[in-house]
Write an enzyme that holds these catalytic residues in place. Structure first.
Site, PDB file in Angstrom:
ATOM      1  N   TYR A  75      47.305  36.651  48.357  1.00  0.00           N
ATOM      2  CA  TYR A  75      47.308  38.113  48.261  1.00  0.00           C
ATOM      3  C   TYR A  75      46.792  38.709  49.560  1.00  0.00           C
ATOM      4  CZ  TYR A  75      42.231  37.926  47.514  1.00  0.00           C
ATOM      5  OH  TYR A  75      40.885  37.707  47.661  1.00  0.00           O
ATOM      6  N   CYS A  76      47.142  39.980  49.777  1.00  0.00           N
ATOM      7  CA  CYS A  76      46.597  40.732  50.921  1.00  0.00           C
ATOM      8  C   CYS A  76      46.474  42.183  50.475  1.00  0.00           C
ATOM      9  CB  CYS A  76      47.483  40.570  52.159  1.00  0.00           C
ATOM     10  SG  CYS A  76      49.169  41.169  51.937  1.00  0.00           S
ATOM     11  N   THR A  77      46.286  43.105  51.402  1.00  0.00           N
ATOM     12  CA  THR A  77      45.999  44.488  51.032  1.00  0.00           C
ATOM     13  C   THR A  77      47.171  45.173  50.336  1.00  0.00           C
ATOM     14  OG1 THR A  77      44.645  44.555  53.014  1.00  0.00           O
ATOM     15  CG2 THR A  77      45.056  46.649  51.908  1.00  0.00           C
ATOM     16  N   ILE A 130      46.603  44.175  46.798  1.00  0.00           N
ATOM     17  CA  ILE A 130      45.469  44.659  46.010  1.00  0.00           C
ATOM     18  C   ILE A 130      45.701  46.106  45.561  1.00  0.00           C
ATOM     19  CG2 ILE A 130      42.993  45.138  46.101  1.00  0.00           C
ATOM     20  CD1 ILE A 130      43.065  43.003  48.515  1.00  0.00           C
TER      21      ILE A 130
END
Ligand SMILES: [Zn+2]
Ligand SMILES: [Zn+2]
Length: 327
Positions: free
Chosen positions: A181-183, A210
């Site tokens: 996952y990332c932003t 996120i």
């Protein structure tokens, strides 16, 4: 100066073939500058990556402006939870070679063979599985203030650094579920394809990152497994997701998760500082910087010559989140 009017902060990205990035750049600038849109947008032959804010009053016009943009078809707008309006101060649209500085040679692997996208509900199911390893694809200063429970958070300063490091770290885990996952999801688009190319069989990525996960979790009343703050690349430097404070003040060690830039402009180090230390050190990162800001202009010039401020305090290289901006 930033205007006080209420604004919507949002981000989006799209991998899309632009024949002439300059043309689309100028077009967007003319159109959105008129609507008083602020923020940073990167455009490359491979696509667009945008983090902007739009005045509430111009929102309908902004949405209308997207209708005739072919590349916006099916592009999700990640709208920030926080509506404080404090975000960007001007509109900057820049041409780049790539929309994310990933250091990858895209010709060396199939960039379209990405991981399986997970919605929030699927994410929550997947992370419960015994066979799952969750990997935070962001940099250490991002994951330090907030991350998924149990995630691996590599100690890296750039996305470019993280890819080979994670590949090697997980070399014996090729049969496990790798959930990245990332932003906002953009980094995982290439990273998941890179991992699959390197023999990882079950690669998943959090759809919309996120930001979208948090939105879906709230909308569907799901448990939010992200703890702490989501670091964002605008003036706010973070959005609270849960009330947990998972980081510590870099000066005194007490729980804190507020990122600040050192008030000494010649240092400008980004670090975590609690309210007490902010007062004690007058918003600087060290006694040295505190003394410096009280020096006369003449003395400051001398110190600058001696290169006292090389940005390597706390044993970390200086990092500038704006330069590494990605979703
Ligand atoms: Zn402190
Ligand atoms: Zn400093």
């Amino acid at each position: 100066m930033a205007s006080k009017e209420p604004r919507v902060t949002l981000s989006f990205y799209k991998y899309f073939r632009f024949g002439n990035p300059q043309l689309i750049r100028d077009h967007l600038y003319l159109m959105w500058d008129q609507l008083n849109v602020l923020g940073r947008i990167y455009i490359a032959h491979e696509g667009i990556n945008a983090q902007i804010s739009v005045p509430d009053a111009q929102w309908p016009e902004f949405i209308k402006s997207l209708e005739h943009l072919e590349f916006m078809n099916g592009t999700r707008l990640n709208i920030a939870v926080d509506k404080s309006g404090k975000s960007f101060f001007k509109l900057k649209i820049t041409l780049r070679n790539k929309i994310v500085a990933d250091g990858l040679n895209d010709a060396s692997f199939d960039v379209n063979d990405t991981g399986t996208h997970l919605s929030a509900i699927e994410m929550n199911q997947k992370v419960q599985e015994e066979n799952t390893i969750v990997v935070d694809m962001r940099n250490h200063y991002e994951s330090e203030v907030g991350h998924f429970r149990g995630a691996i958070c590599p100690d890296v300063e750039t996305f470019r650094e993280s890819l080979p490091l994670i590949r090697d770290m997980l070399a014996t885990e090729r049969d496990k579920n790798i959930v990245m996952y990332c932003t906002g999801g953009i980094r995982c688009e290439k990273a998941s394809a890179y991992m699959k190319h390197h023999g990882f069989k079950n690669v998943f990525q959090l759809e919309g990152g996120i930001i979208e996960y948090t939105r879906q979790a709230a909308e569907q009343n799901l448990e939010n497994l992200f703890v702490g703050k989501n670091f964002v690349f605008d003036e706010r430097l973070g959005e609270k997701i849960s009330d947990d404070i998972v980081a510590h003040c870099h000066q005194c060690g007490q729980p804190a998760d507020t990122h600040v830039n050192c008030a000494n402009d010649h240092c400008h180090l980004l670090f975590i500082q609690c309210a007490e230390c902010a007062e004690l050190y007058e918003n600087t990162c060290s006694k040295l910087c505190q003394e410096y800001i009280h020096n006369s202009a003449e003395e400051q010039k001398e110190a600058g010559k001696n290169k006292i401020f090389n940005g390597s305090r706390f044993g970390k290289k200086r990092y500038n989140p704006k330069r590494n901006m990605s979703l």
